[in-house]
Design a protein around this motif. Structure first.
Motif, PDB file in Angstrom:
ATOM      1  N   TYR A 421       0.837  -1.157  -0.127  1.00 55.13           N
ATOM      2  CA  TYR A 421       0.128  -0.091   0.009  1.00 55.13           C
ATOM      3  C   TYR A 421       0.736   1.317   0.105  1.00 55.13           C
ATOM      4  CZ  TYR A 421      -3.474   3.432   1.474  1.00 55.13           C
ATOM      5  OH  TYR A 421      -4.022   4.627   1.836  1.00 55.13           O
ATOM      6  N   ASP A 422       0.511   2.162  -1.090  1.00 49.64           N
ATOM      7  CA  ASP A 422       1.110   3.641  -0.866  1.00 49.64           C
ATOM      8  C   ASP A 422       0.468   4.380  -0.093  1.00 49.64           C
ATOM      9  OD1 ASP A 422       2.350   6.103  -1.451  1.00 49.64           O
ATOM     10  OD2 ASP A 422       2.868   5.371  -3.466  1.00 49.64           O
ATOM     11  N   ALA A 423       0.624   4.905   1.056  1.00 50.62           N
ATOM     12  CA  ALA A 423       0.074   5.774   1.666  1.00 50.62           C
ATOM     13  C   ALA A 423      -0.088   7.217   1.258  1.00 50.62           C
ATOM     14  CB  ALA A 423       0.490   5.843   3.241  1.00 50.62           C
ATOM     15  N   ARG A 424       0.970   7.624   0.554  1.00 53.32           N
ATOM     16  CA  ARG A 424       0.967   8.850  -0.242  1.00 53.32           C
ATOM     17  C   ARG A 424      -0.161   9.104  -1.243  1.00 53.32           C
ATOM     18  NH1 ARG A 424       3.024  10.707  -4.729  1.00 53.32           N
ATOM     19  NH2 ARG A 424       4.004   8.716  -5.069  1.00 53.32           N
ATOM     20  N   THR A 425      -0.375   7.841  -2.007  1.00 48.93           N
ATOM     21  CA  THR A 425      -1.296   7.916  -3.225  1.00 48.93           C
ATOM     22  C   THR A 425      -2.448   7.436  -2.920  1.00 48.93           C
ATOM     23  OG1 THR A 425      -0.458   6.065  -4.110  1.00 48.93           O
ATOM     24  CG2 THR A 425       0.534   8.141  -5.044  1.00 48.93           C
ATOM     25  N   GLY A 426      -2.709   6.830  -1.845  1.00 48.34           N
ATOM     26  CA  GLY A 426      -3.944   5.871  -1.332  1.00 48.34           C
ATOM     27  C   GLY A 426      -4.178   4.938  -2.419  1.00 48.34           C
ATOM     28  N   THR A 427      -2.931   4.276  -3.117  1.00 49.24           N
ATOM     29  CA  THR A 427      -3.309   3.214  -4.017  1.00 49.24           C
ATOM     30  C   THR A 427      -2.603   2.029  -3.483  1.00 49.24           C
ATOM     31  OG1 THR A 427      -1.521   4.049  -5.571  1.00 49.24           O
ATOM     32  CG2 THR A 427      -3.934   4.797  -5.738  1.00 49.24           C
ATOM     33  N   VAL A 428      -2.578   1.054  -4.509  1.00 49.74           N
ATOM     34  CA  VAL A 428      -2.152  -0.274  -4.080  1.00 49.74           C
ATOM     35  C   VAL A 428      -0.865  -0.089  -5.396  1.00 49.74           C
ATOM     36  CG1 VAL A 428      -1.924  -2.802  -4.658  1.00 49.74           C
ATOM     37  CG2 VAL A 428      -3.494  -1.811  -3.330  1.00 49.74           C
ATOM     38  N   PRO A 429       0.283  -0.255  -5.160  1.00 53.93           N
ATOM     39  CA  PRO A 429       1.562  -0.097  -5.936  1.00 53.93           C
ATOM     40  C   PRO A 429       1.256  -1.049  -7.243  1.00 53.93           C
ATOM     41  CG  PRO A 429       2.423  -0.098  -3.961  1.00 53.93           C
ATOM     42  CD  PRO A 429       1.089  -0.479  -3.750  1.00 53.93           C
ATOM     43  N   ASN A 430       1.457  -0.610  -8.525  1.00 49.97           N
ATOM     44  CA  ASN A 430       1.124  -1.622  -9.396  1.00 49.97           C
ATOM     45  C   ASN A 430       1.804  -1.160 -10.780  1.00 49.97           C
ATOM     46  OD1 ASN A 430      -1.060  -0.672 -11.696  1.00 49.97           O
ATOM     47  ND2 ASN A 430      -1.339   0.359  -9.367  1.00 49.97           N
ATOM     48  N   GLN A 431       2.124  -1.983 -11.643  1.00 48.85           N
ATOM     49  CA  GLN A 431       2.270  -1.649 -13.026  1.00 48.85           C
ATOM     50  C   GLN A 431       1.645  -2.346 -13.985  1.00 48.85           C
ATOM     51  OE1 GLN A 431       6.366  -3.240 -13.384  1.00 48.85           O
ATOM     52  NE2 GLN A 431       7.325  -1.871 -11.948  1.00 48.85           N
ATOM     53  N   GLN A 432       0.719  -1.511 -14.767  1.00 40.69           N
ATOM     54  CA  GLN A 432      -0.412  -1.722 -15.587  1.00 40.69           C
ATOM     55  C   GLN A 432      -1.558  -2.707 -14.955  1.00 40.69           C
ATOM     56  OE1 GLN A 432       2.553  -2.885 -18.688  1.00 40.69           O
ATOM     57  NE2 GLN A 432       1.767  -1.160 -20.127  1.00 40.69           N
ATOM     58  N   VAL A 446      -1.996 -11.555  -8.882  1.00 46.23           N
ATOM     59  CA  VAL A 446      -2.383 -10.322  -8.018  1.00 46.23           C
ATOM     60  C   VAL A 446      -2.631  -9.211  -8.735  1.00 46.23           C
ATOM     61  CG1 VAL A 446      -2.854  -9.309  -5.847  1.00 46.23           C
ATOM     62  CG2 VAL A 446      -2.002 -11.615  -5.773  1.00 46.23           C
ATOM     63  N   TYR A 447      -3.794  -8.636  -8.950  1.00 42.65           N
ATOM     64  CA  TYR A 447      -3.991  -7.430  -9.927  1.00 42.65           C
ATOM     65  C   TYR A 447      -4.797  -6.432  -9.396  1.00 42.65           C
ATOM     66  CZ  TYR A 447      -2.117 -11.211 -13.048  1.00 42.65           C
ATOM     67  OH  TYR A 447      -1.270 -11.947 -13.638  1.00 42.65           O
ATOM     68  N   VAL A 448      -4.914  -5.281  -9.798  1.00 41.56           N
ATOM     69  CA  VAL A 448      -5.782  -4.190  -9.338  1.00 41.56           C
ATOM     70  C   VAL A 448      -6.454  -3.611 -10.551  1.00 41.56           C
ATOM     71  CG1 VAL A 448      -4.887  -3.674  -6.868  1.00 41.56           C
ATOM     72  CG2 VAL A 448      -3.842  -2.581  -9.152  1.00 41.56           C
ATOM     73  N   ALA A 449      -7.595  -2.732 -10.522  1.00 47.10           N
ATOM     74  CA  ALA A 449      -8.354  -1.886 -11.312  1.00 47.10           C
ATOM     75  C   ALA A 449      -8.936  -0.935 -10.861  1.00 47.10           C
ATOM     76  CB  ALA A 449      -9.165  -2.884 -12.181  1.00 47.10           C
ATOM     77  N   GLY A 450      -9.522  -0.006 -11.420  1.00 51.68           N
ATOM     78  CA  GLY A 450     -10.178   1.244 -10.997  1.00 51.68           C
ATOM     79  C   GLY A 450      -9.108   2.116  -9.777  1.00 51.68           C
ATOM     80  N   TRP A 451      -9.815   2.904  -9.265  1.00 53.18           N
ATOM     81  CA  TRP A 451      -9.477   3.867  -8.430  1.00 53.18           C
ATOM     82  C   TRP A 451      -8.289   3.463  -7.319  1.00 53.18           C
ATOM     83  CZ3 TRP A 451     -13.874   7.688  -6.497  1.00 53.18           C
ATOM     84  CH2 TRP A 451     -14.095   8.419  -7.351  1.00 53.18           C
ATOM     85  N   ILE A 452      -8.579   1.960  -6.742  1.00 55.52           N
ATOM     86  CA  ILE A 452      -7.358   1.370  -5.893  1.00 55.52           C
ATOM     87  C   ILE A 452      -6.151   1.364  -6.671  1.00 55.52           C
ATOM     88  CG2 ILE A 452      -7.826  -0.925  -6.240  1.00 55.52           C
ATOM     89  CD1 ILE A 452      -6.948   0.879  -2.948  1.00 55.52           C
ATOM     90  N   LYS A 453      -6.270   1.370  -7.860  1.00 57.04           N
ATOM     91  CA  LYS A 453      -5.176   1.242  -8.980  1.00 57.04           C
ATOM     92  C   LYS A 453      -4.516   2.398  -9.619  1.00 57.04           C
ATOM     93  CE  LYS A 453      -4.502  -0.215 -13.864  1.00 57.04           C
ATOM     94  NZ  LYS A 453      -4.974  -0.620 -15.021  1.00 57.04           N
ATOM     95  N   ARG A 454      -5.317   3.294  -9.803  1.00 51.79           N
ATOM     96  CA  ARG A 454      -4.837   4.684 -10.432  1.00 51.79           C
ATOM     97  C   ARG A 454      -5.101   5.939  -9.845  1.00 51.79           C
ATOM     98  NH1 ARG A 454      -9.762   3.562 -12.983  1.00 51.79           N
ATOM     99  NH2 ARG A 454     -11.019   5.536 -13.193  1.00 51.79           N
ATOM    100  N   GLY A 455      -5.950   5.722  -8.626  1.00 49.99           N
ATOM    101  CA  GLY A 455      -6.055   6.915  -7.927  1.00 49.99           C
ATOM    102  C   GLY A 455      -7.600   7.495  -8.253  1.00 49.99           C
TER     103      GLY A 455
END
Length: 543
Positions: A421-432, A446-455
């Motif tokens: 978790y990146d507390a600065r951006t409020g997102t889960v760190p990811n690459q694409q 493990v993947y992410v999509a939406g606001w938890i991915k890009r803010g």
């Protein structure tokens, strides 16, 4: 004759692929636009885009409602600044199927990003998808975040009907991941997991007095009037003449509009019944919308801003900031300023309610005893060279009397159990979309999509491209063999949920809730009358 896209545009981009002459732009988010536009010179009047539009935002130019006439010029203006260059979209390619059972994916969340990801995966024959959501109802912010008077925007959910009727789709509503099931449980029964859990935490103002009752996150107010089970018990002081909204994005405009709409207009929407009753007895006549910067940098969309001018019995007042056009303004900025100048030139009407946009103003302190009584503000400035000068450096101060302050200054995601978790951006760190650890290495499956991915940025349809990027990464990993491992089947998953005491609601159960709400709405001449109690929802789903 040409077709015209109006303010209801969700930017889903279904229309882009449907257009036979490729005249709908932009096809990506490079310019940050919150709408799509049709080139009137190239449009061949085939109507394919209107047929495809999931929110009925596209009209023949001769069928535009009076309040949307301006969008004919708005569409044309975009292409005067950005001349059409053919061939910018890639041709659609049909995906090949895979061996049944070779890829099973869990999707956590049921908002726009989650639904787009699930639908994208189900386009590939052989892929099984299980969707998990802690509430008994799907669609996240489409159901509980879109303003009740924007029914067309909510109709975007129709595009998921066919995909979610597929036998390869498993729906597990009322199942909370991290509580009923764990991340390890999901990986034990799926080759991959996509977290699309949104960003529901509201950012703080960071000023003295923000602990006082009477100050709330705008998201809480939105959840309250939309009947979200987490917010139904909240109370908002509607007894004063004035409310203040800090922030000037589309949510701020939604809140201001709902606070001032007539009970008759609200009664034609799907607003929660208790909110309808409370707002019918509201004393609020003025909503002040504070913008830290000037009108040129306002976050609201052109469509939402323009629509304020057509509200019955409500004046729009503009205070502060430079409204003059600059040669380098982009299309949407120029239109916002043009509309703001028109609002500023209109005389106030005696007896009307008011939305007051106060630009270049920041909140400084909330003042009161046991409750908010005043909001102290400070004026900001723009230097001659365009530099923003915060009022804290010595700006003029003022006080606004109010007992209700709603902050709408952005969201951030909460930590997701077991993930970086990146507390600065409020997102889960990811690459694409691939979740990565602090070394940049991808966590397998493990993947992410939406606001938890890009803010927290973009509109509903922005999640379609976001989800497609994540699914593309997942499929690349599948074809490379990175997801090739043995997992337990769906029978084992059902057994695990029973063992954990899950009271899951399937897609059939949701359809029963949906039908019951619509039936209640029809009896009251409304789109729907929502259930806001989880127990009521479960009772209907079990009938």
């Amino acid at each position: 004759m040409a077709y015209v896209i109006t303010q209801n545009c969700c930017k889903d981009a279904s229309c882009v692929a449907a257009c036979p002459v490729d005249c709908i732009r932009p096809t990506d988010d490079e310019r940050g636009t919150q709408m799509l536009f049709i080139d009137p010179e190239t449009c061949i009047d085939c109507g394919a885009c209107a047929d495809e539009c999931p929110v009925d935002a596209i009209y023949s130019e001769f069928d535009l409602p009076p309040e949307m006439e301006r969008f004919r010029e708005i569409n044309a203006a975009y292409f005067r600044h950005h001349p059409l260059e053919p061939g910018m979209i890639e041709p659609l390619t049909k995906r090949t199927s895979i061996e049944p059972g070779a890829l099973r994916v869990a999707v956590v969340g049921a908002g726009p990003a989650a639904c787009y990801a699930a639908a994208e995966l189900l386009e590939i024959g052989g892929v099984d998808v299980d969707l998990f959501e802690r509430l008994p109802t799907p669609f996240g912010l489409i159901r509980a975040g879109v303003a009740p008077d924007h029914q067309r925007t909510k109709s975007v959910v129709r595009i998921f009907d066919a995909a979610f009727a597929d036998s390869r789709f498993g729906c597990h509503l009322n199942v909370e991941i991290g509580k009923t099931l764990t991340h390890a449980d999901l990986l034990a029964h799926h080759h991959a997991v996509i977290y699309a859990v949104g960003a529901s935490a509201s950012r703080d103002l960071g000023i003295p007095g923000e602990h006082l009752p009477g100050h709330h996150a705008a998201a809480e107010f939105v959840g309250w009037y939309n009947g979200h089970p987490d917010h139904t018990g909240r109370r908002f002081d509607l007894s004063a003449r004035r409310a203040v909204v800090v922030g000037n994005g589309n949510v701020a405009l939604d809140v201001a509009r709902v606070l001032l709409m007539s009970p008759e207009d609200l009664a034609a929407t799907d607003i929660a019944e208790y909110a309808l009753e409370a707002l019918a007895h509201s004393h609020i006549e003025e909503v002040v919308v504070l913008g830290r910067r000037g009108p040129r940098d306002a976050a609201f969309s052109v469509g939402e801003f323009h629509a304020l001018g057509h509200l019955t019995g409500i004046d729009v007042i503009i205070e502060g900031g430079d409204l003059a056009a600059h040669p380098d303004d982009d299309v949407e900025t120029a239109l916002k300023l043009e509309i703001a100048r028109e609002f500023a030139a209109r005389p106030a009407t005696e007896g009307h309610k008011r939305i007051v946009f106060r630009f270049l103003t920041s909140p400084a302190e909330l003042v009161g005893g046991e409750h908010v009584e005043q909001l102290r503000t400070v004026r900001n400035r723009i230097a001659e060279d365009g530099t923003f000068l915060a009022g804290s450096l010595g700006g003029e101060t003022d006080s606004i009397e109010t007992s209700l302050v709603l902050r709408s200054i952005g969201y951030q995601g909460d930590p997701v159990g077991g993930l970086p978790y990146d507390a600065r951006t409020g997102t889960v760190p990811n690459q694409q979309g691939r979740v990565v650890d602090d070394t940049g290495a991808a966590l397998p499956g493990v993947y992410v999509a939406g606001w938890i991915k890009r803010g927290p940025r973009g509109v509903i349809g922005t999640n379609r491209a976001c989800a497609a990027e994540t699914v593309a990464a997942l499929l690349a990993d599948f074809h490379s063999g990175a997801l090739d491992r043995q997992v337990d089947d769906r029978e084992a998953l059902r057994a695990r949920m029973i063992e954990r005491g899950a009271d899951a609601v399937g897609w059939t159960g949701w359809r029963a809730i949906d039908a019951a709400e619509r039936e209640r709405g029809a009896a009251a001449t409304r789109p729907r009358v929502k259930f806001f109690s989880v127990d009521e929802m479960l009772a209907v789903a079990r009938r």
